[in-house]
Design an enzyme around this catalytic site. Structure first.
Site, PDB file in Angstrom:
ATOM      1  N   GLN A 233     -18.026   5.920   3.723  1.00 59.30           N
ATOM      2  CA  GLN A 233     -18.482   7.196   4.274  1.00 59.30           C
ATOM      3  C   GLN A 233     -18.287   7.322   5.778  1.00 59.30           C
ATOM      4  OE1 GLN A 233     -22.381   8.587   2.930  1.00 59.30           O
ATOM      5  NE2 GLN A 233     -22.141   7.413   1.049  1.00 59.30           N
TER       6      GLN A 233
ATOM      7  N   TYR B 246       3.548   2.019   1.976  1.00 53.81           N
ATOM      8  CA  TYR B 246       4.183   2.402   3.234  1.00 53.81           C
ATOM      9  C   TYR B 246       5.694   2.095   3.182  1.00 53.81           C
ATOM     10  CZ  TYR B 246      -0.529   3.116   5.028  1.00 53.81           C
ATOM     11  OH  TYR B 246      -1.804   3.577   5.219  1.00 53.81           O
TER      12      TYR B 246
ATOM     13  N   ARG C 195       2.207  -8.639   4.574  1.00 51.13           N
ATOM     14  CA  ARG C 195       1.288  -8.100   3.563  1.00 51.13           C
ATOM     15  C   ARG C 195       2.130  -7.619   2.382  1.00 51.13           C
ATOM     16  NH1 ARG C 195      -4.173  -6.695   3.346  1.00 51.13           N
ATOM     17  NH2 ARG C 195      -4.685  -4.948   1.975  1.00 51.13           N
TER      18      ARG C 195
ATOM     19  N   HIS D  42      -1.755   3.715  -1.897  1.00 52.25           N
ATOM     20  CA  HIS D  42      -2.826   4.647  -1.531  1.00 52.25           C
ATOM     21  C   HIS D  42      -2.940   5.785  -2.545  1.00 52.25           C
ATOM     22  CE1 HIS D  42      -4.177   2.753   2.025  1.00 52.25           C
ATOM     23  NE2 HIS D  42      -3.097   2.966   2.742  1.00 52.25           N
TER      24      HIS D  42
ATOM     25  N   GLU E  12       0.801  -1.235   0.000  1.00 47.33           N
ATOM     26  CA  GLU E  12       0.000   0.000   0.000  1.00 47.33           C
ATOM     27  C   GLU E  12       0.828   1.276   0.000  1.00 47.33           C
ATOM     28  OE1 GLU E  12      -3.421  -2.609   0.445  1.00 47.33           O
ATOM     29  OE2 GLU E  12      -1.411  -2.762   1.223  1.00 47.33           O
TER      30      GLU E  12
END
Length: 848
Positions: free
Chosen positions: A429, A254, A303, A341, A252
């Site tokens: 949301q 990082y 991961r 991301h 992701e």
């Protein structure tokens, strides 16, 4: 006989050898010892016996999902193949010094912030995870915890670096293991690297990120070595805290991921350069060090990003190389990471087809020999889990947001009550949109999420006595009304639901027809089934004008016949909103001028040149509907689609977002998995759409923090002409719209104009019903959802109000003031949110 009493019994018996020598007595002692041991183990394990015994036999619907998984020697097998994946929820804790907390709360003295009298974060975090463990989740991974201060996501963000912080984590692990000793809980170790939102951030190289206003410092070799040791120390502290293992976040975008990719690693030493062996050195040294310093039964999940979706990142060949080295280094499970991301490809939003990325995990399976592989991203039903596992695409499936939506997901699937699962709709949301601004996460369809101590599980509450049950009439079956009716009935009230329509759903019946929002079908399915289960009576096709229309027929067993045909004790007005008509001369004076209700509910045909008035959430939805209406069947739920239809949706999604599914895994020259620009196909829209707003700012600025960019990208792909700063002058006799934009007059000659100019609350019944009911029997009337506030169509607020009203009525009965107080109470502002606001103000940089 419990374990302690048994030991005393043996001690006492051993003092008399004549008794011990008798064979029958020896056998008796043996049998008693076996019995006592079994009782002790049963007490220690709690529900573990129930889960493991159920898993040992083949499940009639989901046999692969409920097959245990062996993780190797010295580790108890997982009871099923479902992991609750890592997701920040704002309860992981923080390291803000107490004097600074006091300063922050003084800074925000006029705002409601967390009180020291409220349950602590760790108690709330423990309760949240424990409820999922009790349902039978086999393995839980927490949100990311930093191994040092520079790696925290936010200023003074959550970390585990000292013995003092172990006690915090111990509360969480104890809660999970007490709820279900078979559930394993891992702590994710996450170093943010260049994604950190504070000025102390470090990275492999000084390459800034669009997600942080700060430029990172390039790490020296000394920094690298100390960071590796920080990972090890963090894992050791996690072990002391009672965690069964750790997940190392290597995807992701990082820190570890930043070392792996040329995009962010510009180093020329042994931790960088052209050599992938150098770039993966940091990741491997972390894993090897943790493996060597922790017990053999300590689980290590890595991961691994298997599809970056960003240019100049990793090739498939490199990813496979790292996976094999990680397997050799002793990782227990390899979890799949999808996308950075900052990638401009949706990976978890609603418009992503279910299980769309499982093929990526499947490709890796052929390269590993023993390490279980976990599939992730947009998997939200037991049917999809079973399909992925049965096809051999993965050994495990990881879900995060679906456990926010329904903590009992596993239990309901096991008991074949899948129709009662409150399905995650992938909207972000109330979860990710909250977390990214420092707020505590929740869930649009389940407001209890992360508030389990405030809104306890209904099964754990005392049942209402017959005399305390209230007769409640809920008017309106939109999101607010459905949430109120369902929760009131679950809490024991006698509920009748009224709606002038012949079907439940309200605005959801329009929202579910928007391409990418078809998961709303599942929300309506959930409410429909739960109202049936809890005996909510329905009066559909009924227009309510007075209390006389609400005379209840209370024929349930625990309400006496003498109370039949009486007015309700409580009325809940959830009548929603009406489309606002803007003051434009000659509006609706021509047949080609429509409202969004005409298009979505009445299904009036629309031409190929369309102008949309209003660019809020509804206007954007309408524009996307117009772009994709002819391409997607929006009249069925995703669950009703065939395997072939699902495959077509996946292929169409990858083509639209330029994901190179065809060549990823075969062409070693591709980095990141995107189709090169020269091979991308330009999509020609079938309609010309104008999207207008009065405001001069950016169109779509008010959309969701984590999904707004997707909608703006969709509009750009569809070549929608965005016209901010419009003045709507008039409609002419041909139905054409005359506007003024940037001082110039313009006529939009279109086939249709669709009006999406906001809503007005539909609350005209409130005061008459309130007055009439109070005179009749002293009953109360409450208004919720859009009928209470119509500034935006907000399903999150509507469902939250419905649930909270139900709990307040359960707690306070007919105490109207306390119930209204519970409804109007402002949402608390946590210390992390205060910190981000404070630093944003003093630094002039937008944080979070």
């Amino acid at each position: 006989m419990d374990h302690e009493r048994y030991e005393l019994f043996i001690l006492f018996s051993s003092s008399s050898s004549s008794f011990i020598l008798e064979p029958l007595f020896i056998l008796k002692v043996y049998l008693l010892r076996r019995l006592a041991h079994r009782r002790f183990e049963r007490k220690r394990r709690g529900m573990a016996i129930m889960f493991s015994s159920a898993a040992s036999s083949s499940h009639p619907l989901f046999p692969n999902m409920f097959t245990p998984l062996d993780l190797g020697p010295n580790i108890e097998p997982l009871t099923n193949r479902v992991i609750m994946g890592s997701m920040h929820c704002g309860l992981e804790g923080h390291s803000i010094p107490k004097p600074l907390v006091y300063l922050l709360r003084s800074f925000a003295a006029k705002q409601k912030h967390s009180s020291s009298m409220e349950p602590s974060h760790q108690e709330q975090f423990g309760a949240y995870l424990a409820e999922r463990a009790a349902s039978g989740v086999s393995l839980i991974v927490t949100g990311g915890i930093a191994p040092n201060s520079t790696g925290a996501l936010t200023p003074f963000g959550s970390k585990l670096t000292t013995q003092d912080e172990v006690a915090y984590q111990r509360v969480v692990t104890n809660a999970v293991h007490a709820a279900n000793p078979s559930t394993k809980i891992l702590m994710q170790i996450l170093h943010a690297g260049r994604y950190a939102n504070h000025p102390l951030l470090q990275a492999p190289s000084a390459v800034p990120s669009v997600l942080s206003p700060f430029t990172p410092r390039a790490m020296t070799k000394s920094h690298i070595q100390s960071t590796i040791q920080d990972y090890v120390a963090c894992a050791q502290l996690a072990n002391q805290s009672g965690y069964d293992g750790v997940e190392i976040m290597g995807s992701e975008g990082y820190l570890i991921h930043q070392f792996l990719c040329p995009k962010t690693n510009k180093r020329s030493d042994e931790y960088g350069g052209e050599s992938y062996a150098n770039r993966m050195r940091f990741a491997l040294e972390i894993v090897r060090e943790i493996r060597s310093k922790l017990p053999s039964n300590f689980i290590i999940v890595f991961r691994l990003s298997m599809l970056d979706l960003v240019d100049n990142t990793s090739t498939w060949e490199e990813i496979v190389m790292l996976a094999k080295e990680l397997e050799n280094a002793g990782v227990t499970i390899l979890n799949t990471g999808i996308g950075w991301h900052e990638a401009r490809v949706p990976t978890i939003a609603t418009l992503v087809p279910r299980g769309a990325f499982a093929w990526v995990t499947s490709q890796m399976k052929t390269h590993l020999t023993t390490t279980p592989l976990c599939a992730t991203n947009r998997i939200n039903t037991p049917e999809k889990i079973e399909q992925i596992l049965a096809s051999g695409q993965a050994d495990l499936v990881s879900m995060a947001r679906p456990f926010l939506a329904d903590p009992d997901f596993i239990l309901k699937a096991k008991e074949m009550r899948q129709e009662e699962i409150n399905t995650c709709i992938g909207c972000n949301q109330a979860c990710l949109d909250h977390v990214f601004v420092g707020k505590r996460a929740s869930c649009l369809v389940n407001p209890r999420a992360c508030r389990e101590l405030e809104l306890p599980k209904i099964e754990n509450l005392s049942k209402l006595s017959t005399e305390n049950r209230l007769k409640v009439a809920v008017i309106g079956s939109g999101p607010a009304g459905l949430a109120a009716a369902t929760t009131l009935a679950q809490l024991g009230q006698h509920v009748t639901l009224y709606d002038k329509s012949q079907q439940i759903g309200g605005q959801f019946n329009m929202a579910k027809r928007i391409p990418g929002k078809q998961e709303f079908y599942e929300t309506l399915r959930y409410f429909d089934n739960m109202m049936n289960k809890h005996d909510v009576k329905r009066k559909l096709g009924v227009t309510v004008k007075s209390v006389a229309d609400l005379v209840l027929d209370t024929d349930s067993d625990d309400v006496s016949s003498s109370t039949s045909s009486t007015p309700p004790d409580v009325i809940v007005l959830a009548t929603g909103v009406l489309p606002r008509t803007p003051p434009i001369p000659n509006i609706y004076g021509h047949a080609k001028i429509l409202s969004y209700v005409d298009v979505l509910a009445r299904r009036v045909p629309v031409g190929n040149r369309v102008a949309v008035i209003g660019a809020g959430g509804i206007g954007v939805d309408i524009a996307e509907y117009l772009l994709h209406e002819q391409e997607t069947n929006v009249d069925i739920s995703l669950s009703q689609k065939s395997v072939e239809e699902e495959a077509k949706d996946v292929q169409k999604f990858f083509e639209e977002w330029n994901v190179d599914k065809t060549h990823w895994g075969t062409d070693s020259s591709i980095r990141g998995g995107l189709i090169p620009k020269e091979r991308q196909i330009e999509h020609i829209p079938k309609r010309t759409v104008y999207l207008m707003q009065r405001k001069s700012g950016k169109i779509g600025a008010s959309l969701g923090k984590t999904t707004g960019w997707i909608h703006r990208a969709q509009l750009a792909k569809g070549k929608v002409q965005l016209l901010p700063g419009c003045t709507y002058d008039r409609f002419d006799e041909d139905g054409n719209l005359h506007i003024t934009i940037q001082g110039a007059s313009k006529v939009l000659e279109v086939d249709n104009v669709i009006v999406c100019a906001g809503q007005d609350k539909c609350d005209e019944l409130f005061l008459p019903l309130q007055s009439e009911l109070a005179k009749l029997n002293g009953g109360q009337t409450y208004v919720i959802g859009g009928a209470q506030e119509a500034s935006e169509l907000d399903a999150k607020r509507a469902i939250n109000m419905g649930v909270r009203l139900a709990y307040a009525i359960y707690r306070f009965g007919k105490d109207e003031q306390r119930i209204l107080g519970a409804l109007t109470e402002e949402e608390e502002i946590g210390d992390e949110q205060l910190m981000l606001r404070f630093l944003s103000k003093i630094s002039g940089k937008k944080l979070g």
